[in-house]
Design an enzyme around this catalytic site. Structure first.
Site, PDB file in Angstrom:
ATOM      1  N   LYS A 168      -2.189  -1.500  -3.588  1.00  0.00           N
ATOM      2  CA  LYS A 168      -3.009  -0.266  -3.721  1.00  0.00           C
ATOM      3  C   LYS A 168      -2.201   0.789  -3.792  1.00  0.00           C
ATOM      4  O   LYS A 168      -1.211   0.937  -3.134  1.00  0.00           O
ATOM      5  CB  LYS A 168      -3.710  -0.450  -2.371  1.00  0.00           C
ATOM      6  CG  LYS A 168      -4.632   0.794  -2.205  1.00  0.00           C
ATOM      7  CD  LYS A 168      -5.278   0.614  -0.875  1.00  0.00           C
ATOM      8  CE  LYS A 168      -6.037   1.977  -0.496  1.00  0.00           C
ATOM      9  NZ  LYS A 168      -6.602   1.769   0.737  1.00  0.00           N
TER      10      LYS A 168
ATOM     11  N   LYS B 117       0.872  -1.101  -0.049  1.00  0.00           N
ATOM     12  CA  LYS B 117       0.188  -0.060   0.071  1.00  0.00           C
ATOM     13  C   LYS B 117       0.928   1.345   0.009  1.00  0.00           C
ATOM     14  O   LYS B 117       1.590   1.447   0.951  1.00  0.00           O
ATOM     15  CB  LYS B 117      -0.823   0.125   1.288  1.00  0.00           C
ATOM     16  CG  LYS B 117      -1.881   1.130   1.331  1.00  0.00           C
ATOM     17  CD  LYS B 117      -2.733   1.366   2.369  1.00  0.00           C
ATOM     18  CE  LYS B 117      -3.558   2.570   2.525  1.00  0.00           C
ATOM     19  NZ  LYS B 117      -4.774   2.455   3.328  1.00  0.00           N
TER      20      LYS B 117
HETATM   21  C1  PBG Z   1      -7.204   3.755   5.413  1.00  0.00           C
HETATM   22  C2  PBG Z   1      -7.761   3.605   3.991  1.00  0.00           C
HETATM   23  C3  PBG Z   1      -7.522   4.199   2.799  1.00  0.00           C
HETATM   24  C4  PBG Z   1      -7.998   3.819   1.975  1.00  0.00           C
HETATM   25  C5  PBG Z   1      -8.690   2.486   2.273  1.00  0.00           C
HETATM   26  N1  PBG Z   1      -8.458   2.304   3.549  1.00  0.00           N
HETATM   27  C6  PBG Z   1      -7.103   5.800   2.752  1.00  0.00           C
HETATM   28  C7  PBG Z   1      -5.765   6.020   3.378  1.00  0.00           C
HETATM   29  O1  PBG Z   1      -4.940   5.163   3.487  1.00  0.00           O
HETATM   30  O2  PBG Z   1      -5.465   7.229   3.681  1.00  0.00           O
HETATM   31  C8  PBG Z   1      -8.148   4.323   0.381  1.00  0.00           C
HETATM   32  C9  PBG Z   1      -9.136   3.822  -0.485  1.00  0.00           C
HETATM   33  C10 PBG Z   1      -9.485   4.854  -1.593  1.00  0.00           C
HETATM   34  O3  PBG Z   1      -8.866   5.841  -2.061  1.00  0.00           O
HETATM   35  O4  PBG Z   1     -10.282   4.343  -2.549  1.00  0.00           O
HETATM   36  N2  PBG Z   1      -6.748   2.848   6.148  1.00  0.00           N
END
Ligand code: PBG
Length: 327
Positions: free
Chosen positions: A252, A199
């Site tokens: 992601k 991520k």
């Molecule tokens: C937070 C989380 C995020 C997303 C999913 N879980 C945002 C972040 O890490 O700030 C983003 C998903 C998206 O942008 O569609 N744990």
């Protein structure tokens, strides 16, 4: 022996639509789709997310209808994200393991109404934290092991409510192993873990943070989410998460990281998940609204590229739209 003969004419296999279908290498199906949904407190509420047209935050009663519709279209799984009210937020994220919390109530209600759908829950502190960070904050630092202890409680609480799989999206070190152990100790050996392994600290999450009002109140997430420039490190994260017990691994965002999806696919045999995130959704919606692109074709092309890169499953806000198109 030469690999190709020079009389080969690739266009022969593109001549008719029947031939093209026969040699098509990648198929996007409704079974590949995971539908992320946003739930909020209240009744009879459906609020459009400004930066995500056609995407809504629902109160529980209306969310159930939305999930039922998705299931009837053939979608097999949802990923649940809560909008937590400010009065319930604290630095330790205690609301995240409240047995009567919004997520827990939502899981139970969906299980009662749409029992066959797979419920995936997000495990992370940011929606519960007044700082909007994915961990406990002390002197501007994000604590790791203290946060992991809370994540384990959160995951167990979600499993107790009926979650089928938990998905830690926090990027703390060692959390998969601790969560696995906690789930097993409480008798939830059947509850799976989808690890957000690779991520990235991406600007593509902006619209999602609008949706949950969860943008970090100070700094950024670069001390825990990955540097956008790195790919070998993604494999290190995947290796660790698999060793610790992940059932599936995730990359992601997806679109700007197709190379990472491919590398992870080549590295492991367990399912690979791609998250077609909020910013990717917003870009397509905005350009389509202006009439600059053909939304339906672009959506199918984009999601097909993620499968072609090697993902088995895709989290996408387009899930319902695509399920309809594939019907
Ligand atoms: C937070 C989380 C995020 C997303 C999913 N879980 C945002 C972040 O890490 O700030 C983003 C998903 C998206 O942008 O569609 N744990």
């Amino acid at each position: 022996m030469p690999l190709y003969n020079l009389t080969n004419r690739p266009r022969r296999l593109r001549r008719t639509s029947a031939l093209r279908a026969m040699v098509q290498e990648t198929q996007l199906t409704v079974n590949d789709l995971i539908y992320p949904v946003f739930v909020m407190e209240g009744e009879n509420l459906k609020q459009e997310i400004v930066s995500m047209p056609d995407c809504y935050r629902y109160s529980l009663d209306l969310l159930i209808k939305e999930v039922k519709e998705a299931y009837d279209l053939g979608i097999k799984a949802i990923a649940l994200f809560p909008l937590v009210t400010d009065d319930k937020k604290d630095n330790e994220g205690t609301e995240s393991y409240n047995p009567n919390g919004l997520v827990q109530r939502t899981i139970k209600a969906i299980k009662a109404e749409v029992p066959e759908i797979t419920i995936i829950t997000d495990v992370a502190l940011d929606p519960y934290s007044p700082f909007g960070h994915d961990g406990i904050v002390v002197d501007g630092e994000i604590l790791n092991d203290e946060t992991v202890a809370v994540l384990a409680k959160m995951a167990v609480s979600q499993a107790q409510a009926g979650a089928d799989m938990v998905a830690p999206s926090d990027m703390m070190d060692g959390r998969i192993g601790v969560i696995r152990e906690a789930l097993d100790e409480e008798g939830f050996t059947h509850v799976g873990i989808i690890a957000y392994s690779a991520k990235y600290a991406s600007a593509y999450y902006g619209p999602f943070r609008d949706a949950l009002e969860s943008a970090p109140k100070f700094g950024d997430k670069k001390t825990y989410q990955m540097d956008i420039a790195n790919s070998r490190e993604a494999i290190t994260e995947v290796e660790l998460d698999i060793a610790e017990g992940a059932d599936m691994v995730m990359v992601k965002p997806a679109l700007a990281y197709l190379d990472i999806i491919r590398q992870v696919r080549d590295y492991t045999n367990i399912p690979v998940v791609a998250y077609n995130v909020s910013g990717e959704y917003a870009m397509i919606k905005a350009a389509a609204e202006k009439g600059w692109i053909d939304e339906k074709k672009i959506v199918l092309e984009t999601l097909t590229s993620m499968k072609r890169a090697g993902s088995d499953l895709i989290l996408t806000y387009f899930a319902k739209q695509v399920a309809l198109m594939l019907k």
